[in-house]
Scaffold this motif. Structure first.
Motif, PDB file in Angstrom:
ATOM      1  N   LEU A 264       0.817  -1.217   0.000  1.00 44.85           N
ATOM      2  CA  LEU A 264       0.000   0.000   0.000  1.00 44.85           C
ATOM      3  C   LEU A 264       0.848   1.264   0.000  1.00 44.85           C
ATOM      4  O   LEU A 264       0.391   2.329  -0.461  1.00 44.85           O
ATOM      5  CB  LEU A 264      -0.934   0.006   1.215  1.00 44.85           C
ATOM      6  N   ASN A 265       2.075   1.162   0.506  1.00 45.63           N
ATOM      7  CA  ASN A 265       2.957   2.331   0.572  1.00 45.63           C
ATOM      8  C   ASN A 265       3.813   2.495  -0.675  1.00 45.63           C
ATOM      9  O   ASN A 265       4.573   3.463  -0.787  1.00 45.63           O
ATOM     10  CB  ASN A 265       3.862   2.247   1.799  1.00 45.63           C
TER      11      ASN A 265
ATOM     12  N   TYR B 111      -2.152  -3.411  -5.115  1.00 44.51           N
ATOM     13  CA  TYR B 111      -3.382  -3.795  -4.420  1.00 44.51           C
ATOM     14  C   TYR B 111      -3.681  -5.298  -4.473  1.00 44.51           C
ATOM     15  O   TYR B 111      -4.802  -5.716  -4.190  1.00 44.51           O
ATOM     16  CB  TYR B 111      -4.576  -3.031  -5.022  1.00 44.51           C
ATOM     17  N   ASP B 112      -2.691  -6.096  -4.841  1.00 42.00           N
ATOM     18  CA  ASP B 112      -2.952  -7.535  -4.987  1.00 42.00           C
ATOM     19  C   ASP B 112      -3.480  -8.145  -3.682  1.00 42.00           C
ATOM     20  O   ASP B 112      -4.521  -8.833  -3.665  1.00 42.00           O
ATOM     21  CB  ASP B 112      -1.675  -8.264  -5.414  1.00 42.00           C
ATOM     22  N   TYR B 113      -2.778  -7.932  -2.581  1.00 44.00           N
ATOM     23  CA  TYR B 113      -3.201  -8.514  -1.303  1.00 44.00           C
ATOM     24  C   TYR B 113      -4.445  -7.821  -0.763  1.00 44.00           C
ATOM     25  O   TYR B 113      -5.296  -8.461  -0.123  1.00 44.00           O
ATOM     26  CB  TYR B 113      -2.059  -8.447  -0.287  1.00 44.00           C
TER      27      TYR B 113
ATOM     28  N   ASN C 141      -5.456   0.275 -13.424  1.00 48.52           N
ATOM     29  CA  ASN C 141      -5.419   1.645 -13.930  1.00 48.52           C
ATOM     30  C   ASN C 141      -5.267   2.683 -12.815  1.00 48.52           C
ATOM     31  O   ASN C 141      -5.465   3.875 -13.048  1.00 48.52           O
ATOM     32  CB  ASN C 141      -6.701   1.937 -14.725  1.00 48.52           C
ATOM     33  N   ASN C 142      -4.930   2.184 -11.601  1.00 44.97           N
ATOM     34  CA  ASN C 142      -4.715   3.060 -10.449  1.00 44.97           C
ATOM     35  C   ASN C 142      -5.933   3.947 -10.188  1.00 44.97           C
ATOM     36  O   ASN C 142      -5.815   5.127  -9.850  1.00 44.97           O
ATOM     37  CB  ASN C 142      -3.465   3.938 -10.645  1.00 44.97           C
ATOM     38  N   ALA C 143      -7.142   3.351 -10.366  1.00 45.10           N
ATOM     39  CA  ALA C 143      -8.369   4.131 -10.192  1.00 45.10           C
ATOM     40  C   ALA C 143      -9.284   3.507  -9.137  1.00 45.10           C
ATOM     41  O   ALA C 143     -10.452   3.905  -9.023  1.00 45.10           O
ATOM     42  CB  ALA C 143      -9.115   4.218 -11.527  1.00 45.10           C
ATOM     43  N   VAL C 144      -8.791   2.550  -8.357  1.00 47.65           N
ATOM     44  CA  VAL C 144      -9.627   1.886  -7.371  1.00 47.65           C
ATOM     45  C   VAL C 144      -9.735   2.743  -6.111  1.00 47.65           C
ATOM     46  O   VAL C 144      -8.765   3.363  -5.672  1.00 47.65           O
ATOM     47  CB  VAL C 144      -9.061   0.483  -7.025  1.00 47.65           C
ATOM     48  N   ASP C 145     -10.935   2.797  -5.534  1.00 51.82           N
ATOM     49  CA  ASP C 145     -11.181   3.576  -4.311  1.00 51.82           C
ATOM     50  C   ASP C 145     -11.326   2.599  -3.141  1.00 51.82           C
ATOM     51  O   ASP C 145     -12.443   2.231  -2.756  1.00 51.82           O
ATOM     52  CB  ASP C 145     -12.443   4.418  -4.485  1.00 51.82           C
ATOM     53  N   ILE C 146     -10.201   2.194  -2.571  1.00 51.41           N
ATOM     54  CA  ILE C 146     -10.227   1.225  -1.476  1.00 51.41           C
ATOM     55  C   ILE C 146     -10.956   1.796  -0.263  1.00 51.41           C
ATOM     56  O   ILE C 146     -11.741   1.112   0.389  1.00 51.41           O
ATOM     57  CB  ILE C 146      -8.797   0.806  -1.082  1.00 51.41           C
TER      58      ILE C 146
ATOM     59  N   GLU D 133     -15.668   5.821  12.610  1.00 53.80           N
ATOM     60  CA  GLU D 133     -14.908   6.989  13.070  1.00 53.80           C
ATOM     61  C   GLU D 133     -13.411   6.834  12.849  1.00 53.80           C
ATOM     62  O   GLU D 133     -12.653   7.769  13.096  1.00 53.80           O
ATOM     63  CB  GLU D 133     -15.175   7.224  14.560  1.00 53.80           C
ATOM     64  N   ASN D 134     -13.002   5.648  12.405  1.00 54.56           N
ATOM     65  CA  ASN D 134     -11.576   5.363  12.227  1.00 54.56           C
ATOM     66  C   ASN D 134     -11.040   6.163  11.046  1.00 54.56           C
ATOM     67  O   ASN D 134     -11.418   5.938   9.891  1.00 54.56           O
ATOM     68  CB  ASN D 134     -11.368   3.863  11.990  1.00 54.56           C
ATOM     69  N   SER D 135     -10.168   7.084  11.347  1.00 60.38           N
ATOM     70  CA  SER D 135      -9.577   7.921  10.296  1.00 60.38           C
ATOM     71  C   SER D 135      -8.131   7.546  10.047  1.00 60.38           C
ATOM     72  O   SER D 135      -7.372   8.307   9.442  1.00 60.38           O
ATOM     73  CB  SER D 135      -9.672   9.406  10.682  1.00 60.38           C
ATOM     74  N   GLY D 136      -7.738   6.350  10.515  1.00 63.23           N
ATOM     75  CA  GLY D 136      -6.358   5.918  10.359  1.00 63.23           C
ATOM     76  C   GLY D 136      -6.070   5.438   8.951  1.00 63.23           C
ATOM     77  O   GLY D 136      -6.861   5.619   8.008  1.00 63.23           O
ATOM     78  N   ASP D 137      -4.918   4.772   8.801  1.00 55.83           N
ATOM     79  CA  ASP D 137      -4.538   4.304   7.477  1.00 55.83           C
ATOM     80  C   ASP D 137      -5.335   3.061   7.113  1.00 55.83           C
ATOM     81  O   ASP D 137      -6.043   2.461   7.925  1.00 55.83           O
ATOM     82  CB  ASP D 137      -3.035   4.015   7.444  1.00 55.83           C
ATOM     83  N   LEU D 138      -5.200   2.648   5.852  1.00 57.31           N
ATOM     84  CA  LEU D 138      -5.949   1.498   5.354  1.00 57.31           C
ATOM     85  C   LEU D 138      -5.575   0.217   6.082  1.00 57.31           C
ATOM     86  O   LEU D 138      -6.427  -0.655   6.306  1.00 57.31           O
ATOM     87  CB  LEU D 138      -5.709   1.341   3.846  1.00 57.31           C
TER      88      LEU D 138
END
Length: 531
Positions: free
Chosen positions: A123-124, A130-132, A174-179, A207-212
């Motif tokens: 993810l970084n 995004y495979d996993y 296409n780097n267009a996915v909204d995870i 309410e979780n605003s942390g990372d994915l």
């Protein structure tokens, strides 16, 4: 667990069986009726009219294959689980909580950490991989679908459309996915499916605003809780049906085990055999005392009641429990421990009344305080490392302290030192097996349970306790109700097996008398006489 807009109102909690559950169970478990009359018993027990389903099969010894052993193990596991669901209304499953130092937990934590570290790396990346993440989304989708009722086609279609893996993979290429958007949809969907007890968890996810990465972890944690809720709701839903079919189901499962493992009744047979011997010995002693001649043969009801009462004082170091009560092993152990504690408390209080009765007479609050204090100090007395003598010394010291305090409040002199030492010695002496107070209490407890098993309505209205046990009457009556419900259900399930065993042990050698010159020569002899 009702899904699609329906939600359960409560979840199960772990607790011991209460008296209400015992009463409900007893209504399904009316005691199995055997005639106490020996002649009637002989006639019914020597009949060969029993059906195959209602009597245990007898097979010659054979070598078991691994498949047969595994099949028997599965049947035993299913039997134990079904029995627990039926008799324990508070039974439910909980997520496993492994100890920190166990290898399994360390390996699990290492594998999970490696996976989450790899996902974080993906993810970084720039651009992100995004495979996993897509594999996790697919697993989440399958879990959400598993929560649906068979007729929930609208929600099923919606979930499949939003979490369309082929479309998500194309968007990722296409780097267009909204995870983040997909996870928000997943959380909202989870909120529709979860039990009310999980509402706070869903709120925290929203309410979780942390990372994915953190959001993925928390979603899977809550999904695991929801899976457990689903299992427990299924158990609640199945319980009424299992209760209706429990006797036939458990009997059939045990019969299948017996067919594969003919020795599955060996310990039960030994248990009943020793109970026959004990009941015969008691009957002969009573006959001798009353001057009656002859050697009486105990009836099946007396034998079984004797056998069940022996379970309350069972010593597993001298042999395992009978196979037919193994599903109630934990409950029997709890009853044994409670009974030991009640008997010790009754013995202590009887000594107090006999030694310093005037100091506690007419003070029910003080007596109740002494009883509770004794129970607390003797808690755990069943443990092998428990020092009973030391604990009883502490009990006597606390009793003297409480009594002296009560005397001081009434402006009365304290107990003499000599009397306190005598009281301590008498209380500590109940550790001896031949102690008269201990023998008296244990004998009357046995007498009470014999009356409980002999009474037809004891599961609803327990009989009063014998003299000397009034101080533990509520506890003893509650234990009696629990015990008679356990016994009645056990008779309903395993009664046919007991019939077969009793028939073999009591009447196998009894032959019909042979007429000689039209005269029957003597009564048939009891098989016990030759043993």
């Amino acid at each position: 667990m009702p899904l699609n807009e329906e939600r359960p109102t409560s979840t199960s909690t772990v607790a011991s069986e209460d008296k209400n559950s015992d009463t409900e169970s007893s209504e399904r478990c009316d005691s199995l009726t055997w005639s106490s009359d020996v002649d009637c018993s002989r006639q019914s027990f020597t009949s060969d009219s029993s059906s195959k389903h209602n009597s245990p099969s007898c097979s010659p010894p054979k070598t078991l294959t691994l498949d047969e052993v595994m099949a028997s193990a599965r049947d035993l596991s299913n039997l134990s689980l079904a029995h627990e669901i039926v008799v324990n209304r508070n039974f439910h499953l909980e997520p496993p909580d492994l100890p920190q130092n166990i290898l399994e937990k360390r390996v699990k934590e290492m594998v999970h950490k490696a996976f989450w570290d790899f996902l974080e790396t993906e993810l970084n990346d720039d651009p992100p991989e995004y495979d996993y993440a897509i594999k996790l989304l697919e697993e989440i989708r399958d879990t959400l679908l598993s929560f649906l009722n068979p007729g929930a086609n609208r929600l099923r279609t919606q979930i499949m459309e939003v979490l369309d893996m082929d479309l998500i993979r194309q968007q990722a290429d296409n780097n267009a996915v909204d995870i983040q958007g997909l996870l928000s949809y997943i959380i909202n969907t989870m909120g529709k499916f979860c039990a009310p007890v999980r509402d706070d968890e869903i709120k925290k996810l929203k309410e979780n605003s942390g990372d994915l990465l953190t959001l993925f972890k928390e979603i899977f944690r809550v999904l695991d809780l929801m899976k457990m809720d689903m299992v427990n709701f299924t158990i609640q839903s199945l319980r009424p049906e299992l209760q209706r079919q429990s006797v036939e189901y458990e009997r059939a499962k045990f019969q299948s085990i017996l067919e594969r493992t003919p020795s599955a009744l060996d310990h039960t047979t030994e248990w009943i055999q020793s109970s026959i011997e004990e009941a015969t010995r008691v009957m002969r002693d009573k006959s001798s005392d009353s001057g009656q001649s002859g050697k009486p043969l105990p009836g099946p009801t007396l034998v079984l009641n004797t056998a069940y009462i022996r379970l309350l004082t069972w010593d597993e170091s001298k042999g395992p429990l009978p196979e037919t009560v193994m599903t109630d092993e934990v409950r029997l152990q709890e009853m044994q421990r409670s009974l030991q504690l009640y008997q010790a408390g009754a013995s202590v209080l009887l000594i107090v009344y006999s030694s310093i009765g005037g100091a506690v007479s007419g003070l029910p609050a003080l007596v109740e305080r002494l009883k509770k204090m004794t129970a607390v100090l003797l808690e755990g007395m069943h443990s092998a490392d428990f020092n009973l003598t030391e604990a009883l010394g502490n009990v006597s010291a606390q009793i003297c302290c409480e009594v002296n305090k009560s005397l001081a409040e009434r402006n009365l002199p304290a107990l003499p030192a000599e009397l306190q030492e005598t009281l301590k010695g008498q209380i500590c002496d109940i550790t001896q097996e031949n102690n008269p107070i201990r023998t008296l209490v244990e004998g009357r407890v046995q007498q009470y349970f014999r009356v409980v098993l002999a009474s037809t309505n004891s599961h609803r209205t327990p009989p009063p306790v014998p003299p000397g046990l009034g101080l533990i009457q509520p506890e003893l009556m509650g234990l009696g109700v629990s015990f008679v419900n356990l016994v009645n259900f056990n008779k309903k399930v395993y009664g046919p097996f007991y019939v077969s065993i009793l028939k073999n042990l009591l009447f196998i050698d009894m032959q019909a008398p042979t007429p000689q010159n039209g005269i029957i020569q003597g009564p048939p002899s009891s098989p016990l006489e030759s043993k």
